[in-house]
Structure formats: C-alpha cells, structure tokens
Write an enzyme that holds these catalytic residues in place. Structure first.
Site, PDB file in Angstrom:
ATOM      1  N   LYS A 138      45.038  58.067 101.772  1.00 18.35           N
ATOM      2  CA  LYS A 138      44.459  59.111 100.786  1.00 18.35           C
ATOM      3  C   LYS A 138      44.140  58.747  99.715  1.00 18.35           C
ATOM      4  CE  LYS A 138      44.515  63.464 100.200  1.00 18.35           C
ATOM      5  NZ  LYS A 138      43.342  64.247 100.656  1.00 18.35           N
TER       6      LYS A 138
ATOM      7  N   ARG B 211      49.522  57.257 101.765  1.00 18.86           N
ATOM      8  CA  ARG B 211      48.967  56.130 101.101  1.00 18.86           C
ATOM      9  C   ARG B 211      48.960  54.919 101.833  1.00 18.86           C
ATOM     10  NH1 ARG B 211      49.749  56.928  95.509  1.00 18.86           N
ATOM     11  NH2 ARG B 211      49.681  54.850  95.136  1.00 18.86           N
TER      12      ARG B 211
ATOM     13  N   CYS C  90      49.294  51.266  98.700  1.00 22.06           N
ATOM     14  CA  CYS C  90      50.780  51.186  99.430  1.00 22.06           C
ATOM     15  C   CYS C  90      51.467  52.360  98.814  1.00 22.06           C
ATOM     16  CB  CYS C  90      51.140  50.119  99.598  1.00 22.06           C
ATOM     17  SG  CYS C  90      50.270  48.753 100.025  1.00 22.06           S
TER      18      CYS C  90
ATOM     19  N   LYS D  82      33.341  63.578 107.050  1.00 27.32           N
ATOM     20  CA  LYS D  82      34.522  64.338 107.438  1.00 27.32           C
ATOM     21  C   LYS D  82      34.540  63.794 109.116  1.00 27.32           C
ATOM     22  CE  LYS D  82      36.530  65.151 104.871  1.00 27.32           C
ATOM     23  NZ  LYS D  82      36.465  65.173 103.736  1.00 27.32           N
TER      24      LYS D  82
ATOM     25  N   ASN E 168      52.728  47.927  95.288  1.00 26.93           N
ATOM     26  CA  ASN E 168      51.590  48.533  95.421  1.00 26.93           C
ATOM     27  C   ASN E 168      50.571  47.784  94.239  1.00 26.93           C
ATOM     28  OD1 ASN E 168      49.475  50.404  95.931  1.00 26.93           O
ATOM     29  ND2 ASN E 168      50.317  51.747  94.350  1.00 26.93           N
ATOM     30  N   GLY E 169      49.483  47.414  94.931  1.00 28.63           N
ATOM     31  CA  GLY E 169      48.381  47.096  94.062  1.00 28.63           C
ATOM     32  C   GLY E 169      47.613  45.550  94.431  1.00 28.63           C
TER      33      GLY E 169
ATOM     34  N   TRP F 208      49.543  49.570 103.329  1.00 26.74           N
ATOM     35  CA  TRP F 208      48.160  49.689 103.655  1.00 26.74           C
ATOM     36  C   TRP F 208      47.615  48.211 103.645  1.00 26.74           C
ATOM     37  CZ3 TRP F 208      43.109  49.563 101.265  1.00 26.74           C
ATOM     38  CH2 TRP F 208      42.044  49.897 102.162  1.00 26.74           C
TER      39      TRP F 208
ATOM     40  N   HIS G  48      10.717  60.515 108.004  1.00 25.18           N
ATOM     41  CA  HIS G  48      10.393  59.087 107.442  1.00 25.18           C
ATOM     42  C   HIS G  48      11.427  58.210 107.815  1.00 25.18           C
ATOM     43  CE1 HIS G  48       7.432  60.921 104.693  1.00 25.18           C
ATOM     44  NE2 HIS G  48       8.359  61.684 104.240  1.00 25.18           N
TER      45      HIS G  48
ATOM     46  N   GLU H 122      35.456  60.070 109.205  1.00 28.97           N
ATOM     47  CA  GLU H 122      36.650  59.826 108.844  1.00 28.97           C
ATOM     48  C   GLU H 122      37.720  59.953 110.016  1.00 28.97           C
ATOM     49  OE1 GLU H 122      37.539  60.474 104.363  1.00 28.97           O
ATOM     50  OE2 GLU H 122      36.915  62.140 105.282  1.00 28.97           O
TER      51      GLU H 122
ATOM     52  N   GLU I 295      28.894  65.576 103.310  1.00 27.50           N
ATOM     53  CA  GLU I 295      30.328  65.851 103.095  1.00 27.50           C
ATOM     54  C   GLU I 295      30.720  65.764 104.680  1.00 27.50           C
ATOM     55  OE1 GLU I 295      32.739  65.013 101.419  1.00 27.50           O
ATOM     56  OE2 GLU I 295      34.524  66.085 102.346  1.00 27.50           O
TER      57      GLU I 295
END
Ligand code: G6P
Length: 613
Positions: free
Chosen positions: A608, A27, A2, A490, A99-100, A74, A509, A493, A486
């Site tokens: 983020k 955040r 957060c 992207k 936050n935490g 969040w 395979h 996400e 990557e």
C-alpha cells in the site's frame, strides 16, 4: 517497505503486537515476526507468509512479555524466508526491526565481519543490529543505550525506521527514524511505536509524530526524544483524527469493495471543508494559500501510481478552467533529473499515504528549487508530506486498506477539481453564477457516484468474460484517457491480467495490431465533444473482431459499435465525469479478480505504501 510496531507496558504486549501487525499488513506481507524481552532474555518467533501464520505460531509457543517488537515484511534484500524475516538480533543481546533501505550495508557488513560478526541473513537490517552491538561493546557505559544507538545510526546511509529491545533492559523500547515513518503512541502506563498510527488505534489515538533524525526511548511511564547528537526534542501529542474504523470490513468480502462503496461518503467528507452552500471555500488553502497561488502561470504535478493518474486528469482541469500550464510527472523520474522551473511556477505533489519515498524526495528536491510554493495533497493528516509541504490539502477519504487505491483516487480528483475552480475564480475566469453551478455540481456528485455503484451486479456478470484473457486494452480520450489508465492499473494490480491504456486516437498507430477476437477492449465513452471521434475508433476495433466492453454515458447510444457489453452510467457527462466513470472501472477490476480468486486486498508483490525507493 515493511511495517514495524513496538510496545512496552505492565501487561503482556504480544496481542497488541499481533493486532498491530494485522493492521500493518498493507505495507508488506511476505513474512512476519515478533520478539519480546522478559526476565529469561529475548524470545522471538518468525514465520513466512501472512501475519495469521505468525499469530498461530506465537499462540502455539505461548510467547509473552511486557516489552516487544514486531514486523511485517515486504522483501527488498533477500528472499522471503524465516531467516530473512525480522526481528534480527546480535549475540542474543538485542532484537531489532527495520523499515527502509540501508544503502551502505555492504561496506558496513564487511567492516563488521572483520570484527568477527557472523551474518546469517541476506538483509541490510542485520547490519544495523550488529552495528548497535558493536558500539555497545565499545561503550564505556553499556547502560547508555541511547548514545550507543545514536553512534550506530550515525554510520548509516539510507532510510530507516527501527525499533530495538535489549535482553538486559526488559522494559525499554528504543526507536529511531530517518526517511521512513515512525510514530509514538501515548497512553497512561504504556508506550508504543509503529510505522502508522493505524496500527496503534487499538490502544490509543494520542500520537507523537517523530521527525527525521529523532531517536526515542520509551518505558511504560516515560518517553524521551533526542536527535542523533543527543539534543532533546519536543514532539507534541496530537490526537489521530480518522477514528478506528479501518480494520473493520463490515459485511463486505474485501476492503476494496467496502472502499469502493464508501466513495459517496468519502467525497462528501472531502467537500465538507471546501465547498459551502453557494461558494467555494478557498480558506481551505490556509492563510496565505490563495495569495501565493493566484498569479502562478505554471504548475508542476508530481506523484506515483494512482496519485499520478489523478494528476494527469487534473492537468485538463487546470489548463481549461484556470489557464495554468501544467506538467505531470512520476516522482521517481522527477527527483533524478534537472527540471526547468520557470518563473511563477508552483509545485504540487499528490500522495494518499504522504509517505511514498519517491514523492517525498521529489517534494524535498522541489523545495530547493525556485518554486513559488509547494502544495501537498494527502489523505493522512499526520503524514510527512503534510508536514513538509508549504500548503496542505487533505482528502477525507478515511483510512484506505485495500492496496489498490479507490476512494483515495476519487477524493484526490475532487480536491484537484475544486482547486482548479478556486484558482479559476481567483483569476477572474469564474463569475458568481458559474461558481454556483460548480458548487451545485460538487454537492450532487456523491449521489451520482452512488448511482454508478448500482451497476455492480451487471459488472459482476460481465467480469466473467475477462477472467481467462491474458491481455486487455483500455481506451479513453481527453480527460478520460487518464481514467482509462487508472482502469488498466486497477485491473493489472489485482487480477494480474496485463492491461494497457491508450488514448483512443492513438489506436491506429500501433495497438490496433494486437486487436483480434482474443483482445477485450474496454472503453470509457462519456457524452462529450470527443464522442463522435471515439465512435470511429471503436469501429476500428469491432471491424477487427475485438471484444468491446463500453462504459457509456446514459445519454449515449453506441449500438453501431457492436459492443459485446455496453453499460450505461448516469453522470458520465460534464466536468466531473472522470470521477463517476472511475467507479465502474474499479468494480470491473474487483470482480475479475474475485472470479479469478486472487488476494484482492493484498495483491502479490505490491504494498500500500512504498516507503523505500
Ligand atoms: C503504491 C500503491 C499504489 C499507490 C502508490 C502511490 O504503489 O500500491 O496504490 O497509488 O503507491 O502511493 P501514494 O500513497 O503516494 O498515493
């Protein structure tokens, strides 16, 4: 994770809190709230959704005050509801944002309930609010809030950054940090707190970075920092260096697009202190950096998300250029196992933010082990990772706001390539002429990246083909396998399309069973020694009707693979090709998401900077 903010001043701080929350939205953004202290006591407003919803509610309610706190959430404990949104309070005497994650919150909750405390939310944060209130009621001198807060914090296990205000101390703002980031902003006659300096650049660029265990009390004119036992701590004021450009999208529709097109500049800036006219500037490793690293035989790289992918690319460079054996691992795994640390091994952690909880925990864990040294590669100069690693390497990408990392990734790659070459030189594998070649290649890179960006409108069109697809495969070989990973990350996400990357040789395979007319297969085809092998892999796909989309080096012709689209990209050859090849993949993800109409800069469920485990 957060974002928190606090301010105390001789003017209304609500606009500062709201602007700060907008800047902290990266955040977390499922709910938000503010509380202010004034002569009439504490007033608050909380809303579900993005900060703009809160801003509207705060304006309607005409909320104002000279001292206040704010939070963008969040969700970790409890759904995103108004009740679970911060600030949380206790008996209308205090308001707190956090936050935490408090790991012993259930035990504390039970204890507080036996003392008559009633919990209204499902959050671990409400426990902290009641705990501080509990110690307040136990304290002979209710005025000594610092001691009360220190006592309460002493009972917490886990990670936190908090900001607290009290109804009867309308100009005092308290904060504390353990694990989660918190910075004090300094300005004449005003005091601020925030999870990230970015939130405070609207009012000051002078910061004091708090350390774990610090507790701070701010009034408009004073700042006192102590540890949890009350011992005074000195945290020097530092000027934040990134400048206040991040909150501005300019003419771009999204931060992500702006950041994609900023890459030539970001790479140039990153190179500025690492590459001279004709030589690699190993001085950027700090005074003893090179002598510490010169003789290592192994390197352990640890990171999360996109930064992990940068590490995977770097493995190829370190092994082939400097003859250093490399292992790359995600931080959340590394930190909980018992890794073998061979002799002469260094530890390198990569993090855009420098605040990712798992990466920081991995660094701390590594510091207890027998590594020759620890290196932190980071984009934020004041971050915890930069402070704690022995050797610091900075990317100069500038603040990255889009949750999906772009310019941070390519600048990480630039520094990792540079480091591999610096080590190669120090170990006698790079002569003067070769060094000059490397230097020239790096100086030419920003222009090549800019050229790759010129394929944008073609990629925008082809992105329509992916909009309705539920799945997508990405293929690459060698150095470009992590680039494909990557690219897949992207896409998932920001467009929410399920995407997986495979080394192209692995196709037969298993994943080949998935290939039919409904499966787009995106390949990265540089002009390298694996090209012929890759072509055979692509034949395997087109023979099954798979819809091939190829990003190929300009010097390569892939006609025989019947690709639906082949986009030729200049610069997709040589050592730096992974950096150039990343640009079209970023653009592809961006345009697919744009056509789908998702929230590109703030994709659902993500944030983020993940400062909780
Ligand atoms: C989050 C972000 C990713 C990022 C990862 C690691 O998951 O959404 O974009 O790659 O954290 O972040 P770091 O700041 O440590 O590079």
């Amino acid at each position: 994770m957060c974002g928190i903010i606090g301010a105390t001043a001789n003017r209304d701080v609500v606009p500062i809190l709201i602007e700060g929350l907008h800047r902290l939205e990266y955040r977390g953004y499922d709910s938000a709230g503010v509380a202010v202290a004034s002569e009439s006591g504490l007033n608050h407003k909380k809303t579900v959704g993005q900060v703009s919803v809160l801003e509207h509610a705060v304006t309607e309610a005409k909320l104002s005050g000279h001292c206040g706190i704010g939070h963008t959430r969040w969700a970790t404990h409890g759904k995103p509801t108004e009740i679970n949104a911060h600030p949380h309070g206790s008996s209308e005497s205090l308001a707190l944002v956090h936050n935490g994650i408090i790991e012993n919150h259930s035990v504390l909750r039970e204890k507080l309930m036996t003392h008559g405390y009633v919990f209204v939310s499902e959050t671990d944060t409400e426990v902290i609010a009641h705990l501080i209130h509990f110690h307040l009621t136990q304290s002979p001198s209710a005025e000594d809030r610092l001691t009360v807060i220190q006592k309460a914090l002493g009972e917490l296990e886990g990670a936190y950054a908090i900001a607290v205000i009290f109804a009867d101390m309308a100009d005092h703002l308290f904060g504390a940090r353990m694990g989660s980031p918190l910075v004090v902003g300094v300005s004449s006659g005003e005091g601020y707190l925030a999870s990230d300096p970015l939130a405070l650049l609207q009012v000051t660029d002078q910061m004091r970075y708090l350390e774990n265990g610090d507790v701070v009390v701010l009034t408009p004119d004073e700042c006192t920092i102590t540890d949890l036992k009350g011992k005074q701590q000195v945290r020097e004021v530092e000027r934040f260096q990134h400048g206040d450009q991040a909150a501005d999208k300019g003419s771009y529709r999204h931060f992500m697009l702006k950041e994609i097109f900023e890459q030539p500049r970001a790479i140039k800036d990153t190179l500025s202190d690492k590459v001279g006219q004709s030589r690699l500037l190993d001085e950027a490793l700090g005074v003893d950096g090179l002598s510490m690293l010169k003789d290592i035989e192994q390197l352990h790289i640890v990171a999360c998300g996109t930064s992990f992918h940068a590490g995977l690319v770097a493995k190829y460079w370190f092994e082939s250029k400097a003859n250093i054996a490399v292992s790359v691992e995600v931080a959340s795994e590394y930190r909980y196992r018992d890794p073998c640390v061979p002799e002469n091994c260094a530890f390198l952690c990569i993090s855009q933010s420098g605040e990712t909880a798992d990466t920081l925990a991995a660094l701390r864990y590594a510091k207890e082990k027998e590594y020759v040294t620890t290196i932190g590669l980071c984009n934020m100069p004041g971050a915890t990772l930069v402070r704690e690693a022995d050797i610091r390497l900075l990317t100069h990408a500038g603040i990255e706001v889009g949750v999906a990392s772009t310019k941070a990734f390519t600048t990480q790659l630039v520094v990792l390539f540079w480091l591999a070459q610096v080590m190669s030189k120090a170990r006698g594998h790079l002569n003067k002429a070769q060094e000059l070649n490397v230097v020239q290649g790096l100086h030419a890179l920003p222009d090549q990246v800019a050229l790759a960006g010129e394929q944008s409108s073609m990629i925008e069109k082809l992105a329509f083909d992916l909009v309705d697809k539920p799945h997508c495969l990405f293929l690459g070989r060698g150095l470009h396998y992590p680039v494909a990973m990557e690219g897949a990350l992207k896409l998932k996400e920001i467009s929410y399309i399920h995407a997986e990357a495979y080394p192209a040789g692995e196709l037969k395979h298993g994943p080949l069973a998935l290939v039919d007319e409904q499966m787009p297969v995106i390949t990265v085809a540089p002009d390298d020694h694996l090209l012929e092998k890759l072509k055979s892999n692509l034949q395997e796909v087109s023979a099954r009707g798979g819809e091939l989309i190829n990003f190929v080096s300009k010097s390569v012709s892939l006609d025989e693979t019947d690709a639906k689209h082949s986009i030729q990209v200049e610069g997709m050859e040589g050592d730096l090709s992974p950096i150039v090849a990343s640009i079209p993949l970023q653009l592809l993800a961006y345009y697919v998401a744009l056509h789908k109409g998702t929230d590109i800069d703030r994709p659902r469920n993500l944030a983020k900077s993940v400062t909780v485990e």
